[in-house]
Structures are given as C-alpha cells and as structure tokens.
Design a protein around this motif. Structure first.
Motif, PDB file in Angstrom:
ATOM      1  N   ASP A   1       2.056  -1.032  -9.843  1.00  0.00           N
ATOM      2  CA  ASP A   1       0.726  -1.460 -10.271  1.00  0.00           C
ATOM      3  C   ASP A   1      -0.294  -0.939  -9.262  1.00  0.00           C
ATOM      4  O   ASP A   1      -0.690  -1.631  -8.323  1.00  0.00           O
ATOM      5  N   ILE A   2      -0.700   0.316  -9.468  1.00  0.00           N
ATOM      6  CA  ILE A   2      -1.611   1.024  -8.562  1.00  0.00           C
ATOM      7  C   ILE A   2      -2.870   1.409  -9.331  1.00  0.00           C
ATOM      8  O   ILE A   2      -2.800   1.875 -10.473  1.00  0.00           O
TER       9      ILE A   2
ATOM     10  N   LEU B   1      -3.659   6.352  -2.802  1.00  0.00           N
ATOM     11  CA  LEU B   1      -3.036   5.061  -2.512  1.00  0.00           C
ATOM     12  C   LEU B   1      -3.313   4.681  -1.060  1.00  0.00           C
ATOM     13  O   LEU B   1      -2.926   5.397  -0.126  1.00  0.00           O
ATOM     14  N   VAL B   2      -3.965   3.546  -0.849  1.00  0.00           N
ATOM     15  CA  VAL B   2      -4.338   3.111   0.493  1.00  0.00           C
ATOM     16  C   VAL B   2      -3.141   2.458   1.178  1.00  0.00           C
ATOM     17  O   VAL B   2      -2.495   1.573   0.615  1.00  0.00           O
TER      18      VAL B   2
ATOM     19  N   HIS C   1      -3.374  -1.323  -4.527  1.00  0.00           N
ATOM     20  CA  HIS C   1      -2.204  -1.761  -5.282  1.00  0.00           C
ATOM     21  C   HIS C   1      -2.249  -3.276  -5.455  1.00  0.00           C
ATOM     22  O   HIS C   1      -2.886  -3.981  -4.678  1.00  0.00           O
ATOM     23  N   ARG C   2      -1.585  -3.780  -6.507  1.00  0.00           N
ATOM     24  CA  ARG C   2      -1.476  -5.224  -6.696  1.00  0.00           C
ATOM     25  C   ARG C   2      -0.415  -5.760  -5.767  1.00  0.00           C
ATOM     26  O   ARG C   2       0.705  -5.248  -5.716  1.00  0.00           O
TER      27      ARG C   2
ATOM     28  N   GLY D   1       3.188  -4.818  -6.639  1.00  0.00           N
ATOM     29  CA  GLY D   1       3.485  -5.265  -7.997  1.00  0.00           C
ATOM     30  C   GLY D   1       4.128  -4.176  -8.833  1.00  0.00           C
ATOM     31  O   GLY D   1       3.786  -2.991  -8.726  1.00  0.00           O
ATOM     32  N   MET D   2       5.068  -4.611  -9.699  1.00  0.00           N
ATOM     33  CA  MET D   2       5.744  -3.702 -10.619  1.00  0.00           C
ATOM     34  C   MET D   2       5.241  -3.947 -12.041  1.00  0.00           C
ATOM     35  O   MET D   2       4.975  -5.088 -12.435  1.00  0.00           O
ATOM     36  N   ARG D   3       5.161  -2.893 -12.815  1.00  0.00           N
ATOM     37  CA  ARG D   3       4.634  -2.980 -14.179  1.00  0.00           C
ATOM     38  C   ARG D   3       5.777  -3.160 -15.183  1.00  0.00           C
ATOM     39  O   ARG D   3       6.012  -2.323 -16.048  1.00  0.00           O
TER      40      ARG D   3
END
Length: 757
Positions: free
Chosen positions: A121-122, A129-130, A196-197, A207-209
């Motif tokens: 979850d980006i 991507l930070v 990202h979450r 987090g994964m989607r």
C-alpha cells in the motif's frame, strides 16, 4: 481428528529460544492440561531476531529460525497424535518495511515496474518511496561521508539498499540518490513525508493490499496449503480492522477454506456487535475479558475508589474528555502523516463539489473532527454504500464533529461521501478514513489515555472502557446471550496491559477501596515520593501491588514505568524522554516493593487475600461462560505480568510440570484449570447449548448456565453476604479464602462428570 470448535486453546508465543522442537517437547504437558488446540503466534519468516513474528518478511516461507517447514510438519504430526489441532495466527494487514523483505527489496530496485509494486500500500503519486531510516539529516550524512556505493548497493550504518539498474555509473552521490525509486530521510520525517500505509504508527510495518486477488493469493498460498494439507485446523486473523475490506477478505478466505474455522482479532466497543454476514466463527475474546472484569467490580466500591483517586490527584475530568485530548495529541504527532494524507484524499474526493469549496485548512479541520468523534474502531462502508447501522453512526459522528466548528459545510460534504462514495477518489478516501480511525482509537485510548488515566487500571485493558468498569446483572446477562460457541474467552494475551492475575489483584481495590487509599497515603509519605506526580504515584501503588512477590519485580516494574510514561506522552516521550522523572517514579516503585517485603502492611494483605478469590472466580467465569477459553502460556499458574514485553516472557515449563508439588494459589489454580478443562470435554453439550444468567449484588457474583434440568453455577460469596438464592447442589470446586470469601462451582440437576477437589 480434533473438533472444529475447540474445547479450549493453549496460546503459545514462539521465538526467543522457543521453537517448534522446543514446543514438541511440551506437547504431553499441554495435552494433559485439557486443551484441544495449540494456538500459535505467527510462524512465517520474520525480520532477523524478531521477538514476536508479526514483522513478516516472507509469507511464503515458514521461518527457519523456528525450524522451517520440515520441523513444523513434524510438530503438526506429533500434535495430532496427541489429539491437538493447530490454530495459526496470520497477519494479512502488513509485512516488514525492511530490506530483509524480498518483495520490498525488489520494489526498491525496480520501483513501480516491480511485479510486487502493487502488493504494498504505497502512494506512488506522492513520488519515490520515502525511507525514514536515517539517524541524521541526509545532507549532514552526505557531508560526513556516511554513504558508500559498493556492488550495486547504497550502504550506510550497516544497511544496504538496492540501486535501480544502470544508475550506479555516476560518482555524484546526490544525483545517484535522486535517480532511485526511494528517498532516504531523517527518521523524524515520518510525521510528514511517509508514502506507505503503516500499521498504526509503526513505520517499520507496511500495509499489504490483500483486497487485490493476486496479492491475496500470493500472501496466502502457504497458509492455504497448510490448512488443506491437514497440518492446520483453524486461523486467527490479526487486526481485521486494518484491512481495506474486512468482509470481502473474510469472504475470499472462506471460499478458499470453506470448512475451516476463522477467528478475528476485533475490538468491540460498548454494545457494538460484529457486522452481519461476516464469515467468522467468533472473535479472539477481548470483550469477554472485559465482561469478566466488570462483573467482578462492585459499583459502590468503584465509586468510592473514584473519590479517593480524585482527592489524591486533583483530577476533575471524565475519561471521555481525556480520550478526546489524547486523540488530538496523537493526530498532531504519531498519526500526523496519516491525517495529512487523509486531508489530501478528502480534497480529491470533493473535486467539483457544489456543496463547498475546501482549502487545506478546512479539509484538515474536517478530517480531524470526524476522526475524533468516532466512538468505535471503524465503519464498514463498501462500494455498495453504508449499512443502516453505519449510516446512523456516521450521522451521529457528523453531528458531534460539526458542533464545535465555525463552518461545517466541508465536514457535512465529507460525511455524505463517507456514507455513499460515488467514484474511485471518494472510495479511496473512505477506505483510508476507516483504516485510520481504528489506528487512532487504538493509539489514543490503549496507548495514551489508558496510561494517563490512572484511576483503576483493570478498566484500562485492551478492549475495555475506563468509564464503564462495572456492569449490572441485566446487562451482563444480555451480553452473555449474544455470545456464540465459537467465541474465544480471553483473559490474558501477548497484548494485555496487565496479565489476568495482576488484573485480579487490582480488581480487589474496588472491593476494598479504603485499603488502596491507605497504601497511596503511605506512599505519599515516603521520601521516594518527593517530586513524583500524584497520578503517577497512584499508578505505581497499583503496579507494585500487581507485581508484588513476582520474580525480578523491581527491575520489571522499572522497565514498565518507563514504557508507561512514554506511552502516556505527557511528562516523557520516546523521542524526548525525561529520564530523571522516570527514575524518580521507578525508584518509588522499588521503595514500595522493598517496604512491603517481610511483613506487608495490613491494607496490602487484605487486598491480596481478596485477590485470591478473584483469581479463582475469574477462572470459573472464563471456563464456563459461552464460548471457549484460551489459556495463555503459563497462566495455568499464578501469572503476574504487566504490558509487553513483560507479559511475553517465556514461561517456566519445567516449573509448570512440577506445579502439583507446590502448596500455593498457583498450584490450586493449576488444579482447577485442569479439572475445568477436562470437565468442559465431559459437559460439552451443556456448555455449548445452555442459557446464561448473571447475578450481581452486594453479596457476590454468580453465573448460571442452564440446560433443561441441569445447572452449572459459578459463584463468589463475599464476607457477610451471599450471591443470591441459589441451590447448593454438588460443589464441584470449593474454596474459602482467609478473608472469608468463598468461591464455588456448583452442579445441580442430573449433571455428569462430578469430581471434588
């Protein structure tokens, strides 16, 4: 083959030296207790040195640190040979935000072109991507020569990051950094710039989607294989409220494993019930533990305790006000990044609105107000809109949130979107709002206000409500009637703020409030109390009582108070600790424990005597109420612990094996636990199908299970009273404490399996 719904489970925390082989050596000991299932913490490959397993790096592999697939298969065969099934704790919401995560490492190298990019979850629209992993600002580390490039890797402080293919041809490190799919920043920037979450505010979990079928298939392939192969008989889903679509996830899991029982970790607040139609046999039981504590807390004593606490601390507010302040604090700090993202998503959701013309500040204000007004973890709005119950809740939230605003047009528009999202941007906003609201309540209540509000620590438990620490017999009976046979009954877990027996000691203060008040007054007169805030003094008196007599209690208490004060986020902080104040408070705890050695004060003795009865009554309620009990590792013995990591200390398995040779409360508790679990197997129909009635009055507490002419009654009779007009019957278990409290399990009618202890 083990039963589909357990008679009882044994929760086992793997890792920290306890792997599959070590567990195999304890199977006889666990089976003899009377449980039917092992309930295991996550077993999949996690970050190196993980102490808990929730920071998974590879969901397709069983962790070699635990013994790997072969050792797990051997454990499963051995367990089944002893009549034990296995329930696995699975973590669909997140994995480790670490270069040890091979899927994430591929994303770092390939960016959006990676085949795994959509797994995480980006927010790719926000740029690279930070990675907030730097101990100092980037420019300072660059100037100091802290960065190196070797073998296609960007290296610093022992960490290596993969470079995008073909970019390591330049010697200009700043230009090379700008060419990557990621950006390194100082760790303090996580408040402002993460893309990202996270899991709550834990930046190192991403987090994964799993709402994407491909991501679900990839992350669940091994889980499904273990269940279909017969090694695993049930699943416990961690943090169901973190998912984009909990109901959809459970539907997909049920389609893959149609006859497998699924339990969910879900915090139910107030009189909240699970949404209709969810494919689960029950929750992991926080609400059951909450009910037990409330049944054991008398209203009159709690009221007296409240008065004593307010007199000692000068507190005049209620918990709700403290919670609202904590929510604002958390949104301003720990979840500032999430609020900023939500405000941006709210602006996109309102694009073209004819109801309002929002600016950044109006959006931030509206999002804040809606989040703060949420009374529970989340709503469950989908692309089909909101249920009637969610519509009613959102309307109440909007009204409460709007009450303090000068302009409520934006808030009202967002509430309408929340109820009926009409496009992708609006649905994206609603999904993220629902995910963040749960994170906010968890961080603000359990991990902030729960440590600030020191009145009565048993009311500050996970899933509990500090302002609802008691319950009437009528409400308790209604709650019991809603419970299902598949619901777990949890009194201790790896996440509990206080272990079950520590909590029972603290509940004794509501029975004998003047005694806790006397201990606080004595503490106030001690030299060690000088310059200790009264609220923390009250907290330390309770916490010292909870650990009194436990191994290494002074050091454990000192470690706990450091965490408690930093979680409270008023006097000390993880990022800016006041170590001098922490030391003063922990020194008071040490002084209290030292003072109580030898000949304890009479007030403490009376409290501990009452606690013995509460320990045993808690056990009776846990084992005969609707649902089935989960026995957290080591809690068959007296288990005194505070919040993690204290409550995750490995149990003394050798000591537990010899517990029958002792003559103390822990030994008695172990005997009762074994007898009750074996009785549950003999009385399965009664405990599955019986009605439930609670009785609570000044004389004590009783729980009555009734099926036809058979009754099973757990009762606590307080000195000078009786818990109502109940039949004596056959006393299956009977104990009278030194203060005259009597705890009994009574069978009446044509019951079976009677045995006396």
């Amino acid at each position: 083959m083990t039963s589909r719904i357990p008679t009882a489970t044994s929760r086992i925390q793997l890792r920290e030296g306890f792997d599959f082989a070590a567990l195999s050596e304890r199977l006889d000991q666990i089976a003899d207790l009377g449980v039917t299932h092992l309930y295991l913490s996550p077993i999949f490959t996690a970050t190196e040195g993980s102490t808990h397993g929730y920071d998974i790096t590879d969901p397709t592999e069983i962790d070699p640190a635990l013994g790997g697939r072969r050792a797990f298969d051997r454990l499963a065969r051995q367990a089944q040979g002893k009549g034990l099934g296995i329930i696995l704790d699975i973590v669909p919401n997140h994995t480790a935000f670490s270069v040890q995560n091979p899927w994430l490492a591929d994303v770092l190298a390939q960016g959006r072109a990676s085949t795994r990019a959509r797994h995480f979850d980006i927010d790719w629209q926000a740029g690279p991507l930070v990675l907030p992993w730097l101990p100092e600002p980037f420019e300072k580390m660059l100037l100091d020569g802290a960065f190196k490039v070797r073998d296609g890797q960007w290296q610093f402080n022992g960490m290596s990051l993969p470079l995008a293919p073909g970019t390591d041809t330049t010697s200009d490190l700043r230009a090379l950094h700008e060419a990557q799919h990621w950006r390194l920043v100082h760790y303090a920037m996580e408040r402002d710039s993460i893309t990202h979450r996270r899991f709550f505010n834990v930046t190192d979990l991403i987090g994964m989607r799993v709402e994407d079928p491909r991501v679900f298939d990839d992350t669940h392939a091994l889980i499904i294989d273990l269940v279909r192969g017969g090694q695993v008989q049930g699943l416990r889903v961690d943090h169901i409220d973190g998912l984009a679509d909990p109901a959809g996830y459970l539907d997909r899991l049920a389609r893959a494993l149609p006859v497998t029982p699924i339990w969910i970790e879900k915090i139910l607040t107030g009189d909240e019930i699970l949404p209709e139609g969810w494919k689960t046999v029950g929750t992991t039981g926080y609400e059951a533990g909450r009910l037990i504590s409330r049944m054991l807390t008398p209203q009159a004593g709690f009221d007296d305790l409240d008065g004593l606490w307010r007199a000692a601390t000068g507190e005049t507010d209620d918990f709700h006000s403290a919670l609202i302040r904590a929510k604002h604090d958390v949104l301003d700090n720990e979840l500032a990044a999430e609020r900023r993202q939500l405000a941006q998503m709210a602006g996109q959701a309102m694009a073209g609105s004819v109801e309002a013309e929002p600016g950044p500040e109006m959006l931030r204000e509206a999002v804040t107000a809606l989040l703060v007004a949420m009374p529970c973890y989340r709503s469950y709005v989908t692309r089909d809109g909101a249920s009637e119950s969610d519509r009613a809740m959102i309307a109440r939230v909007a009204d409460e949130a709007a009450a303090g605003l000068r302009h409520d047009e934006v808030l009202r528009a967002l509430a309408t979107i929340w109820t009926d999202p009409a496009n992708h941007a609006q649905m994206d906003f609603v999904i993220r709002l629902q995910q963040v609201s749960g994170a906010l309540l968890a961080k603000a209540q359990e991990d902030t206000a729960g440590f600030r509000w020191t009145r009565y620590l048993p009311g500050n438990e996970v899933g509990a409500e500090p302002d609802e620490a008691t319950v009437t017999a009528r409400d308790a009976t209604a709650t019991l009637a809603r419970r299902r046979p598949g619901d777990m009954v949890l009194t201790s877990s790896h996440d509990s703020k206080r272990s079950e027996d520590a909590r029972a000691r603290l509940i004794a203060a509501s029975h004998l409030p003047q005694d806790l008040g006397a201990l606080d007054q004595a503490a106030a007169a001690m030299p060690a109390a000088k310059d200790v805030p009264p609220a923390w003094r009250w907290y330390m008196v309770q916490s010292a009582m909870a650990l009194h007599g436990a191994d290494e209690a002074p050091d454990r208490l000192a470690r706990h108070v450091q965490k408690a004060m930093r979680e409270a986020k008023e006097d000390s902080f993880w990022t800016n600790p006041d170590e001098a104040l922490e030391t003063r408070v922990s020194d008071l705890g040490r002084a209290l424990l030292a003072e109580w050695e030898g000949t304890p004060p009479e007030a403490l003795t009376r409290l501990l005597d009452r606690a013995q009865a509460l320990v045993l009554m808690q056990l009776l309620l846990k084992t005969i109420m609707p649902g089935f009990p989960d026995i957290y590792q080591g809690t068959q013995d007296l288990f005194l612990a505070l919040t993690d990591p204290d409550n995750r200390r490995p149990p003394d398995w050798d000591g537990l094996a010899m517990i029958a040779d002792r003559d103390d409360l822990g030994s008695l508790k172990a005997q009762w636990t074994r007898h009750l679990l074996h009785m549950r197997q003999a009385e399965a129909d009664l405990l599955r199908d019986a009605s439930s009635e609670a009785r609570i009055d000044e004389g004590g507490v009783a729980l009555i299970r009734r099926l036809d002419d058979r009754r099973l009654i757990a009762r606590l009779d307080l000195p000078g009273g009786s818990s109502g007009d109940l039949p004596e019957g056959q006393a299956v278990l009977d104990w009278t404490g030194p203060d005259g409290c009597r705890v009994r399990l009574v069978e009446a009618g044509s019951g079976r399996g009677r045995a006396d202890i």
